[in-house]
Design an enzyme around this catalytic site. Sequence first.
Site, PDB file in Angstrom:
ATOM      1  N   GLY A  27     -25.865 -11.935 -25.490  1.00 44.27           N
ATOM      2  CA  GLY A  27     -26.560 -12.081 -26.760  1.00 44.27           C
ATOM      3  C   GLY A  27     -26.505 -10.828 -27.608  1.00 44.27           C
ATOM      4  CG  LEU A  29     -23.907 -13.184 -30.049  1.00 41.82           C
ATOM      5  CD1 LEU A  29     -23.466 -14.593 -30.411  1.00 41.82           C
ATOM      6  CD2 LEU A  29     -23.368 -12.783 -28.686  1.00 41.82           C
ATOM      7  CB  ALA A  31     -17.447  -8.389 -35.690  1.00 44.80           C
ATOM      8  CG  HIS A  33     -20.372 -10.707 -28.581  1.00 42.66           C
ATOM      9  ND1 HIS A  33     -21.275  -9.796 -29.088  1.00 42.66           N
ATOM     10  CD2 HIS A  33     -20.339 -10.500 -27.238  1.00 42.66           C
ATOM     11  CE1 HIS A  33     -21.768  -9.085 -28.086  1.00 42.66           C
ATOM     12  NE2 HIS A  33     -21.214  -9.478 -26.961  1.00 42.66           N
ATOM     13  CE  LYS A 145     -18.517  -2.182 -25.500  1.00 49.15           C
ATOM     14  NZ  LYS A 145     -19.206  -1.218 -24.596  1.00 49.15           N
ATOM     15  CG  ASP A 146     -17.794  -4.115 -21.517  1.00 52.59           C
ATOM     16  OD1 ASP A 146     -18.470  -3.076 -21.511  1.00 52.59           O
ATOM     17  OD2 ASP A 146     -18.033  -5.072 -22.270  1.00 52.59           O
ATOM     18  CB  SER A 181     -21.562  -1.573 -27.974  1.00 50.64           C
ATOM     19  OG  SER A 181     -22.535  -1.661 -26.944  1.00 50.64           O
TER      20      SER A 181
END
Length: 276
Positions: A27, A29, A31, A33, A145-146, A181
Amino acid sequence: MQVVTTIEEVRAARRQWAEVGFVPTMGFLHAGHLSLVQQSKAENGVAIASIFVNPTQFGPNEDFASYPRDTPRDLALLEAAGCDLVWMPSVEEIYPAGFSSYVEVEGVTAPLEGARRPGHFRGVATVVTKLFNVVQPTKAYFGQKDAQQTVVIRQFVRDLAMPVEVVIAPTIREADGLAMSSRNSYLNAEQRAAAPVLYRALTAAQTAYAAGQTDAEAIRQLMLETLAQEPLAQVDYVSIADPRSLQELTTIDQQGVLVSLAVRIGKTRLIDNLVM
């Protein structure tokens, strides 16, 4: 757009579609996501998203209680992005009384984030496995990113022969380079102005490598020097590692090396990476 909460509702809805794309989120959210949802919709015809702040991937002194939440905004953004179904389970729906089964991935969970957040990837692997079991997606979408998370997910999907294609999409950035993020919302104005130093350190590494530098330690030092120019930046780690094993390199003798870092700006811990 349907909004459901239970496993049974997801399974009932899933039966009407041959192929679905799935975007699991916590959640709040942004851009990044939404670009995953749009890609999911474009590639599969149907996009399912989940919103679940997963307690098992947070450590005892981490930000589970304060993690940003804004469900009405999230639902409006998902609908605008073309999402077909949103699953918003309760903690009890995912982890009912007596829950005692966990997915443990060895090796790639040991360094980097895994070394600093004990149990984090056990929580990630367990919840993603359960979400996949319920949704049965054709493809599932995650952001680069992760980076370590993407390696971990690909590992257990491969090891456990899960019938899902894992798609990793490029990191979406703000205009000044800061990786998008949900935790960026913790930053005050001064901290937000300092945060692009992570991307500057990454691009310094990339520039040095492009100019012929292959000594990984020299590039790590260059990154640390770049970060030291920002007084608010407290370095957790800088890493130059093999993108599959995540083991640190001494010499860069291959394409696709993962350059990553974690930095605290105030109380907010930010991570970023690029593959060079």
